[in-house]
Design a protein around this motif. Structure first.
Motif: not given
Length: 99
Positions: A11-29
């Motif tokens: 669960f994230g949002g476009p204005q959440c910097a942490v969300c946007q930073a972990i999304k590709p890392k989580l996808e890769n993981l």
């Protein structure tokens, strides 16, 4: 969640910097360590009702479901490595119980 055995919701949002930073890392993981688990991103700005139904009122939040049942939830700050290890342990227990 009804059509898959295991799913990880981010669960994230476009204005959440942490969300946007972990999304590709989580996808890769998840692609590398847990390809059998579906990863779904829920944008809490456009899907606020879904976030509310899941009790998500702060970002980011990760929820892990097996067969529609919540087994793990992490919010705000968490280690992706620890999260992956916990998911791996839950999956092993689930597969062992299934026989």
């Amino acid at each position: 969640m009804k059509t898959t055995q295991a799913v990880l919701l981010l669960f994230g949002g476009p204005q959440c910097a942490v969300c946007q930073a972990i999304k590709p890392k989580l996808e890769n993981l998840m692609t590398q360590r847990h390809p059998e688990i579906a990863l779904v991103y829920v944008d809490c700005v456009t899907s606020s009702a879904i976030c509310a139904q899941h009790g998500v009122f702060t970002l980011p939040v990760v929820q892990f479901y097996i067969e529609g049942r919540l087994y793990l939830e992490r919010g705000r700050s968490f280690s992706l490595v620890e999260l992956s290890d916990q998911i791996e342990r839950l999956v092993l227990l689930w597969k062992a119980a299934a026989g």
